[in-house]
Design an enzyme around this catalytic site. Structure first.
Site, PDB file in Angstrom:
ATOM      1  CE1 TYR A  54      -4.258   0.762  -0.348  1.00 55.21           C
ATOM      2  CE2 TYR A  54      -4.481  -1.230   0.963  1.00 55.21           C
ATOM      3  CZ  TYR A  54      -5.030  -0.280   0.113  1.00 55.21           C
ATOM      4  OH  TYR A  54      -6.331  -0.378  -0.259  1.00 55.21           O
ATOM      5  CD  GLU A  56      -4.893   5.156   0.579  1.00 56.26           C
ATOM      6  OE1 GLU A  56      -4.955   5.984   1.492  1.00 56.26           O
ATOM      7  OE2 GLU A  56      -5.760   4.284   0.383  1.00 56.26           O
ATOM      8  CG  ASP A 199      -7.471  10.620 -24.174  1.00 53.92           C
ATOM      9  OD1 ASP A 199      -6.485   9.873 -24.345  1.00 53.92           O
ATOM     10  OD2 ASP A 199      -8.535  10.229 -23.658  1.00 53.92           O
ATOM     11  CB  THR A 225      -4.237   3.733 -22.216  1.00 51.09           C
ATOM     12  OG1 THR A 225      -4.032   3.858 -23.615  1.00 51.09           O
ATOM     13  CG2 THR A 225      -5.676   4.017 -21.876  1.00 51.09           C
ATOM     14  CE  LYS A 228      -6.875   2.327 -25.952  1.00 50.48           C
ATOM     15  NZ  LYS A 228      -7.009   3.100 -24.701  1.00 50.48           N
ATOM     16  NE  ARG A 234      -6.004  -4.454 -20.239  1.00 48.83           N
ATOM     17  CZ  ARG A 234      -6.584  -4.058 -21.368  1.00 48.83           C
ATOM     18  NH1 ARG A 234      -7.498  -3.105 -21.354  1.00 48.83           N
ATOM     19  NH2 ARG A 234      -6.256  -4.611 -22.515  1.00 48.83           N
TER      20      ARG A 234
END
Ligand code: DSN
Length: 412
Positions: A54, A56, A199, A225, A228, A234
């Site tokens: 974790y 954060e 984008d 992303t 691609k 991903r």
């Protein structure tokens, strides 16, 4: 003992499905323009011990102990992203492209503000203001489309911008095969004082390989992303050259819309950005473009292509005698995987459509060249012309092509 326990894996049901998906991918050709084949290293780093952590917050400012290595990893990933895209600041935490867009909106807009993006049915993305997506529900969304030449209608963009004074203009597409004029978007945004978001999800790999214009010094903020054309895991990223925007965006992601970052995916993103700066990757992208051109030219002998052709990794094919849904199914019966796609002024619904979208990032990753792509285009033509009839010959030939260019094993 089964095949999986020998690898230390004991969930037979899930691992049977993993094996089946590997066989499916290995024995079919993906021409889905947004898919690719991540390298073994990129896949393996996602199953690393970082999945246990974790973290954060951001490097140096975490809400958990034990983040000293996670900090180094995230900083390395940011540094590599900045180098690859020539950007000053990178947030590498978005879980996806849509999350990246959501974070930018969350950081820079207020609910009810007006945004201007490309219509989904014209080739835009759901998260650019579609009424069925958060972006069209939380914000007042106005959409532009294509002109009579099936190119982005920049006159309409300007007209709508002047009329509605959006707080943000979004350029970027999911199904558009031509080069976007980033500068013209900038000029329109400047005329009304709007924020300009580019984008680059689909063309990020082309930009990284310097084979498509980079908007990093033109737009206020970029989202993308990483899975691609970039060939990474991903996930998503956000880039900007403006410190004030970067600070807001960091808060927009965490605590704005996400909790703990996926450190194992950030490890894979770091590898992806390192790989994508290589000469080998530039050659890969040249091949993606050449392969797409070859498919597109061959298909244009029998079909109309949206926008009259392609300058990128994908093309949209218009179908006169069947729907996109039918063509998608017929091609899948022969081991060729595509997705149905709307065409300009489509009279069919998004579930049927009158077109298919074809792209070459994935087949190029497994080694297909121009010759194989021309062959694929010939198969596609024949399959669509044959309609419901299955050709055993084509089926076998597609399998032979797949066997000649296998994908990497999923377990080593
Ligand atoms: N699903 C992606 C694509 O196929 O282009 C967009 O999010």
């Amino acid at each position: 003992m089964n095949n999986f326990t020998s690898h230390g894996l004991s969930d037979i049901e899930v691992h049977t499905l993993l094996a089946q998906e590997y066989e499916r991918q290995n024995n079919t050709v993906s021409l889905i323009a947004s898919e690719n084949l991540a390298s073994t290293q990129i896949r393996h780093s996602q199953s690393s011990v970082f999945t246990n952590k974790y973290a954060e917050g951001y490097p140096g400012k975490r809400y958990y102990g034990g983040c000293e290595i996670a900090d180094k990893l995230e900083l390395l990933c940011q540094e590599r992203a900045c180098k690859l895209f020539d950007a000053k600041y990178a947030n590498v935490q978005p879980h996806s492209g849509s999350q990246a867009n959501m974070a930018v909106f969350n950081a820079l807009l207020n609910p009810g503000d007006t945004i201007l993006g490309m219509d989904l049915s014209a080739g835009g993305h759901l998260s650019h203001g579609s009424h069925i997506n958060f972006s069209g529900k939380v914000y007042k969304s106005i959409a532009y489309g294509l002109n009579e030449k099936e190119l982005i209608d920049m006159d309409q963009v300007k007209r709508l911008a002047l009329e509605h004074k959006p707080k943000m203009i979004i350029a970027g597409t999911s199904a558009y095969s031509k080069i976007i004029d980033w500068q013209l978007f900038r000029e329109i945004a400047d005329e009304i004082g709007a924020i300009f978001l580019a984008d680059i999800a689909h063309v990020a790999g082309l930009i990284a390989a310097k084979q498509y214009p980079n908007p990093v010094n033109i737009a206020d903020v970029l989202t993308s992303t990483t899975h691609k054309t970039l060939k990474g895991p991903r996930g998503g990223i956000i880039l900007t050259n403006h410190e004030n925007i970067f600070k807001k965006i960091n808060k927009g992601i965490f605590p704005g819309i996400q909790g703990g970052p996926l450190m194992h995916v950030i490890a894979s993103k770091a590898i992806c950005f390192h790989d994508a700066i290589s000469e080998e990757y530039q050659t890969y992208i040249s091949n993606v473009l050449a392969n797409n051109k070859a498919i597109c030219n061959e298909l244009s002998k029998n079909f109309d292509i949206v926008s009259g052709g392609s300058d990128t990794h994908l093309c949209i094919v218009k179908l006169a005698d069947c729907t996109g849904k039918e063509a998608e199914a017929w091609l899948a019966n022969h081991g060729i995987i595509v997705n149905k796609n709307m065409i300009p002024n489509d009279t069919n619904s998004p579930f049927e459509t009158s077109g298919i979208r074809i792209g070459t990032p994935s087949c190029t990753s497994r080694g297909f060249g121009v010759e194989e792509c021309i062959q694929l285009a010939k198969y596609i033509t024949k399959i669509i012309q044959n309609q419901n009839q299955v050709s055993e010959t084509i089926k076998q030939e597609v399998i032979s092509l797949c066997k000649k260019y296998p994908i990497e094993q999923y377990l080593d």
